[in-house]
Design an enzyme around this catalytic site. Structure first.
Site, short mmCIF file in Angstrom:
data_model
loop_
_atom_site.label_atom_id
_atom_site.label_comp_id
_atom_site.label_asym_id
_atom_site.label_seq_id
_atom_site.Cartn_x
_atom_site.Cartn_y
_atom_site.Cartn_z
N ARG B 28 0.79 -1.22 0.00
CA ARG B 28 0.00 0.00 0.00
C ARG B 28 0.82 1.28 0.00
NH1 ARG B 28 -3.92 2.62 4.07
NH2 ARG B 28 -5.70 3.18 2.78
N ARG B 31 0.38 4.24 -2.72
CA ARG B 31 -0.78 5.09 -3.03
C ARG B 31 -0.41 6.57 -2.99
NH1 ARG B 31 -4.29 6.39 1.98
NH2 ARG B 31 -2.65 6.32 3.50
N GLY B 162 2.12 17.39 19.18
CA GLY B 162 1.46 18.11 20.27
C GLY B 162 2.40 18.90 21.14
N CYS B 163 3.65 19.04 20.70
CA CYS B 163 4.62 19.77 21.49
C CYS B 163 4.44 21.26 21.20
CB CYS B 163 6.02 19.32 21.12
SG CYS B 163 7.27 20.13 22.09
N SER B 164 4.29 22.05 22.26
CA SER B 164 3.96 23.45 22.04
C SER B 164 5.19 24.34 22.09
CB SER B 164 2.91 23.91 23.06
OG SER B 164 3.34 23.61 24.36
N HIS B 167 11.85 24.24 22.32
CA HIS B 167 12.96 24.10 23.27
C HIS B 167 13.03 22.63 23.71
CE1 HIS B 167 15.65 26.19 26.29
NE2 HIS B 167 15.74 24.90 26.57
N GLN B 171 8.97 15.20 29.59
CA GLN B 171 8.10 15.32 30.76
C GLN B 171 8.18 14.06 31.60
OE1 GLN B 171 4.15 17.05 30.39
NE2 GLN B 171 4.43 17.27 28.18
N HIS B 301 10.54 3.23 24.04
CA HIS B 301 9.81 3.24 22.76
C HIS B 301 10.00 4.57 22.05
CE1 HIS B 301 7.44 -0.39 23.52
NE2 HIS B 301 7.12 0.06 24.72
N PHE B 315 -1.61 8.61 9.48
CA PHE B 315 -2.74 8.94 10.34
C PHE B 315 -3.31 7.67 10.95
CE2 PHE B 315 -2.40 12.69 7.75
CZ PHE B 315 -2.83 13.72 8.57
N GLN B 326 -2.76 -0.01 11.71
CA GLN B 326 -2.45 -0.48 10.37
C GLN B 326 -1.19 0.22 9.88
OE1 GLN B 326 -2.67 1.36 7.33
NE2 GLN B 326 -2.38 -0.36 5.97
O1 LIG Z 1 -7.82 5.31 3.02
P1 LIG Z 1 -7.39 6.75 3.05
O2 LIG Z 1 -8.53 7.71 3.20
O3 LIG Z 1 -6.49 7.11 1.90
O4 LIG Z 1 -6.49 6.87 4.36
C1 LIG Z 1 -6.92 7.28 5.63
O5 LIG Z 1 -7.73 6.28 6.26
C2 LIG Z 1 -7.11 5.02 6.53
C3 LIG Z 1 -8.07 4.17 7.32
O6 LIG Z 1 -8.42 4.74 8.57
C4 LIG Z 1 -5.78 5.20 7.27
O7 LIG Z 1 -5.11 3.96 7.29
C5 LIG Z 1 -4.88 6.24 6.62
O8 LIG Z 1 -3.75 6.47 7.43
C6 LIG Z 1 -5.67 7.54 6.44
O9 LIG Z 1 -4.87 8.52 5.81
O1 LIG Z 2 1.94 18.84 28.38
P1 LIG Z 2 1.93 19.53 27.05
O2 LIG Z 2 3.26 19.47 26.34
O3 LIG Z 2 1.38 20.94 27.12
O4 LIG Z 2 0.89 18.71 26.17
C1 LIG Z 2 1.19 17.66 25.31
O5 LIG Z 2 1.57 16.47 25.99
C2 LIG Z 2 0.57 15.90 26.86
C3 LIG Z 2 1.10 14.58 27.40
O6 LIG Z 2 1.39 13.64 26.38
C4 LIG Z 2 -0.76 15.70 26.13
O7 LIG Z 2 -1.75 15.36 27.07
C5 LIG Z 2 -1.19 16.96 25.38
O8 LIG Z 2 -2.34 16.67 24.59
C6 LIG Z 2 -0.05 17.42 24.47
O9 LIG Z 2 -0.41 18.60 23.78
#
Ligand SMILES: O=P(O)(O)O[C@H]1O[C@H](CO)[C@@H](O)[C@H](O)[C@H]1O
Ligand SMILES: O=P(O)(O)O[C@H]1O[C@H](CO)[C@@H](O)[C@H](O)[C@H]1O
Lengths: 350, 350
Positions: B28, B31, B162-164, B167, B171, B301, B315, B326
């Site tokens: 895949r 695509r 999600g890192c704001s 720097h 955490q 990880h 995604f 997947q």
């Molecule tokens: O099949 P699409 O719309 O190209 O792709 C989208 O949906 C899929 C199924 O949830 C995901 O695996 C892909 O990461 C996402 O981009």
């Molecule tokens: O704590 P931060 O950096 O503001 O926030 C980030 O990390 C957190 C912990 O993984 C998450 O809950 C938040 O959604 C993300 O934006």
């Protein structure tokens, strides 16, 4: 010592459908946001886009031409994650760290409307009924195929949810195995049913109706609510009031009321931040493995990522990936916010 | 009938650490992509940013002033998801759909360097050793607190995760319960240990070293590999060659080699698409509940979202949320791509 206040104090809630917890931090919704902003989907898409591979009459990536369709239109995914070909495989019975098995299946795309810019909340109820009929037909057709034991109907809406084309459409991935999340849900429904002789979600629904704290929409046949254990900020679940396991069990009245529920819920979503609200949604229902599955209760999940505005979403990242899902706003608060949103789409107010 | 080819045919793989499957669709990756593009992090950040609330000497959101720190610097999160306050709570013993319990904990931020623009791959090994020492101290200090039973060390890197704030920082969320994913990992390690008297990950590592198909980095004390069951396109895991359960068990040599492994792995990541590579990383190690936990094997990880380029990510949405994770590219392919990346950072080539 301060007494536990679920509206204020950090706490964990238990999700009996998948046997997992979520961390709730009600006080945290006040933190400032300097992170990523999402792109807002344009409010002014054309009804027909000559470059869209889903519009009627256009050519798709594999060279096929879409018919001049007028209702929901289904085709085989040109870049399917699953293949129909049967693969010879002998399972190694000895314990191994390298456990793999071929997976056979079919991936389809369901265009909801010929109109490039017509999303669920703006569709007439009859057009949504037509989508439901299409889902029913696909569930039956795919489910009847010998090696297909599960039919996953879902929609990714909005580029923030990985959707690569704004033309309203969903997908169906049908396959031989029960996917991980479905298997968890089945196991927990089964354990509950074996113990109580009733279904987990029907009993839960009764309690929710009594409490009336997390109900967003209620009509004769369906309830849309924010589950007590929701992980996404405005997550909801639609449950039928009558116990049945699959979409093909709908009466005609239920089809109409499910269409109405979908229209109202997605309208409330769009009205929340006055934007075409992104989400992934999906139907959980009985597998098509030929068993009866009285433990299964038909339901539909909506997992929308937006948190504070049309551009700021909740990130399920570090702690959430390594540890546990976490949310800031309480499900009760989310439910009351959604409930209050009008059932008339913001675009029609103008 | 075609014989199963794991490099070509759609299949599922089993993850024994969490008892879940992943769907692999090797074919895949071809695509086309018309979906969302991520913003690339600028390569030219200043060493000091007067508006950054993590830079030395600057004022944070709560009004506190950061010291003129020179090494890793730890402070309490100003918008913590957890609170230290003890909450009175009596558990309701009867079966209920509304199971909730207060959760007590401490959230800290660890600045990796005073320099606003110095990420792990560009740091000297000694500076990374200093971060490891900080993690060890925090694990000990937090773990010693009576009610803290688990210390989650993690990093969200990049706005797409999600890192704001760019720097360099990670955490630590320490809390009284075992988070969901950690509990799963513990249960599966425990079952394996009880059955075999050896640890799941040490036995797995031996098999991986023999096969040598998914190894990215190997030195005297650590191995970085793409797990057979990886879900993210370039997911990796670092495992120590010696069996121990926690970061405070490191010898001095292990500390140096872990720092080196982190530097090399993140350098390979940056070199993959010649961009500051976003990811969430986190350490899984023995809980601090006072038990011995011989079943636990220290590991770390890395979950990076990028798939095809610096701007196109994978995604995990509709099917993945409703069904199962997947992936498109096989773990073997990802490992060989990463292995081949140079250990010299692309910025230093110029
Ligand atoms: O099949 P699409 O719309 O190209 O792709 C989208 O949906 C899929 C199924 O949830 C995901 O695996 C892909 O990461 C996402 O981009
Ligand atoms: O704590 P931060 O950096 O503001 O926030 C980030 O990390 C957190 C912990 O993984 C998450 O809950 C938040 O959604 C993300 O934006």
């Amino acid at each position: 010592m301060k007494k536990f206040d679920i509206n204020e104090d950090p706490h964990r809630r238990y999700n009996p459908l998948i046997n997992e917890w979520v961390l709730v931090s009600p006080h945290r919704s006040k933190r400032p946001w300097q992170g990523q902003n999402e792109t807002v989907i344009s409010d002014s898409l054309p009804e027909y886009d000559p470059t869209c591979y889903l519009c009627p009459g256009n050519v798709r990536a594999n060279g096929e031409v879409n018919p001049a369709y007028e209702n929901a239109f289904v085709f085989e995914n040109d870049f399917a994650a699953l293949k129909q070909e049967e693969i010879a495989f002998e399972e190694d019975k000895k314990e191994t760290f390298f456990k793999a098995q071929p997976e056979r299946g079919i991936s389809r795309v369901v265009c909801f409307s010929p109109k490039h810019n017509l999303t669920l909340p703006e569709m007439p109820v009859a057009a949504i009924e037509n989508i439901i009929h299409t889902w029913q037909k696909e569930y039956t057709d795919l489910g009847t195929i010998d090696y297909i034991n599960h039919v996953q109907i879902f929609e990714n809406k909005g580029s923030v949810m990985g959707c690569s084309n704004p033309h309203p459409h969903g997908q169906i991935w049908a396959q031989s195995s029960l996917p991980t999340e479905v298997e968890k849900t089945q196991n927990n429904q089964k354990a509950y049913f074996d113990k109580h002789g009733t279904t987990l979600l029907q009993d839960y629904l009764q309690e929710e109706l009594k409490l009336n704290e997390r109900i967003v929409i209620e009509n004769e046949h369906f309830v849309a609510l924010v589950p007590f254990w929701a992980i996404w900020p405005y997550e909801t679940m639609i449950i039928s009031k009558r116990h049945f396991g699959k979409i093909t069990d709908f009466t005609d009245e239920e089809t109409t009321n499910f269409a109405l529920t979908l229209k109202q819920l997605t309208t409330k979503y769009d009205n929340l931040f006055e934007t075409s609200f992104p989400y992934s949604s999906g139907i959980h229902q009985a597998p098509t493995d030929g068993e009866l599955h009285p433990e299964w209760q038909f339901h539909m999940h909506f997992y929308p990522p937006l948190l504070r505005s049309a551009t700021v979403k909740k990130f399920m990242v570090g702690y959430e990936m390594m540890g546990e899902s976490q949310r800031d706003i309480t499900p009760e608060k989310s439910a009351s916010v959604l409930k209050e949103r009008p059932n008339v789409h913001y675009k029609n107010k103008l």
